[in-house]
Design an enzyme around this catalytic site. Structure first.
Site, PDB file in Angstrom:
ATOM      1  N   ASP A   8     118.047  43.798 -11.110  1.00 44.66           N
ATOM      2  CA  ASP A   8     116.617  43.958 -10.865  1.00 44.66           C
ATOM      3  C   ASP A   8     115.976  44.525 -12.126  1.00 44.66           C
ATOM      4  OD1 ASP A   8     117.265  43.136  -8.360  1.00 44.66           O
ATOM      5  OD2 ASP A   8     116.729  45.004  -7.340  1.00 44.66           O
ATOM      6  N   ASP A 129     112.235  38.270   3.250  1.00 40.00           N
ATOM      7  CA  ASP A 129     112.501  39.709   3.289  1.00 40.00           C
ATOM      8  C   ASP A 129     111.779  40.286   4.494  1.00 40.00           C
ATOM      9  OD1 ASP A 129     113.727  39.371   0.728  1.00 40.00           O
ATOM     10  OD2 ASP A 129     111.720  39.429  -0.162  1.00 40.00           O
TER      11      ASP A 129
END
Length: 257
Positions: A8, A129
């Protein structure tokens, strides 16, 4: 089952967020390129990149860094974060990214997902998500009223490469994946599912194996790898393409010298 290490990117560094909270950041490496190379050396078959700056702003921010990573690695790279129009999708696919991941646009512009899936077969992934079963968007900063399983059903038969399914409540916690959520998502979709969120140790990875029959084909692992709670080489032997528990007929290398 493919194990996909995650990197990330936030402000050019390799970080992890706790449950998607930008105020709860753990920094792991100031050199994402070297970290990507390390995962490749340890046996990764694919790398998962997330542009957290892009996810929050709606515009890919770390494009130059992404290009350097894809040029350095020999394994394919998939990227998500801030890809919200056809031009950016084309730009990223042309700079070496193997797959693009669409999250927010899957809710706000489903017609764009259809257009890109037709234009780039097997190179588009939809990231779903969810928090309490409802889809979150814009880097998980905004809640929607869209049911995650219904969204998964919506994209059946489009030729997507995969769905990445994340239960936000488990992400970054190391407390185990939400198996019930993943099973529901896999059964709702005719598209291969990649699990994401909650992996804390090898036992958590093994718990995913019964979901293979439902269509779960891979798992993204982040913090557990960085903390040393999961060893990538051992994990590949446990659940990877040539895992040790498979009979010789499924594992041609078993029993050979």
């Amino acid at each position: 089952m493919q194990i996909i290490p995650a990197i990330d990117l936030l402000n050019g560094q390799c970080v992890r967020l706790h449950q998607g909270d930008y105020e709860k950041v753990t920094h792991f490496s100031a050199d994402p390129i070297e970290q990507a190379l390390e995962w490749q050396r340890q046996g990764a078959q694919r790398l998962h990149l997330v542009d957290l700056d892009g996810a929050r702003s709606g515009e890919p921010i770390n494009h130059p860094l992404v290009r350097r990573i894809t040029e350095t690695l020999d394994i394919p790279v998939q990227l998500g974060g801030g890809i919200r129009n056809a031009a950016k999708a084309a730009e990223l696919l042309s700079c070496g990214v193997d797959r693009i991941i669409l999250g927010t646009v899957a809710v706000e512009q489903p017609e764009l997902v259809l257009e890109l899936a037709q234009r780039y077969p097997q190179r588009v992934v939809v990231g779903i998500d969810a928090r309490n079963g409802l889809v979150a968007t814009k880097g998980w900063t905004q809640a929607s009223q869209v049911d995650a399983t219904m969204l998964a059903e919506k994209f059946n038969g489009l030729g997507l490469a995969a769905l990445i399914c994340t239960d936000i409540a488990t992400d970054g916690t190391l407390e185990g994946p939400n198996l019930q959520f993943l099973r529901l998502m896999a059964k709702a979709s005719g598209t291969p599912v990649i699990a994401s969120g909650g992996i804390g140790d090898l036992t958590d990875l093994l718990s995913l194996l019964p979901l293979e029959a439902d269509g779960v084909v891979g798992v993204i692992v982040g913090r557990a790898l960085y903390d040393g709670k999961v060893n990538l080489q051992e994990a590949n032997l446990a659940i990877g393409p040539q895992r040790l528990q498979d009979p010789p007929s499924l594992n041609p290398n078993k029993g050979t010298c």
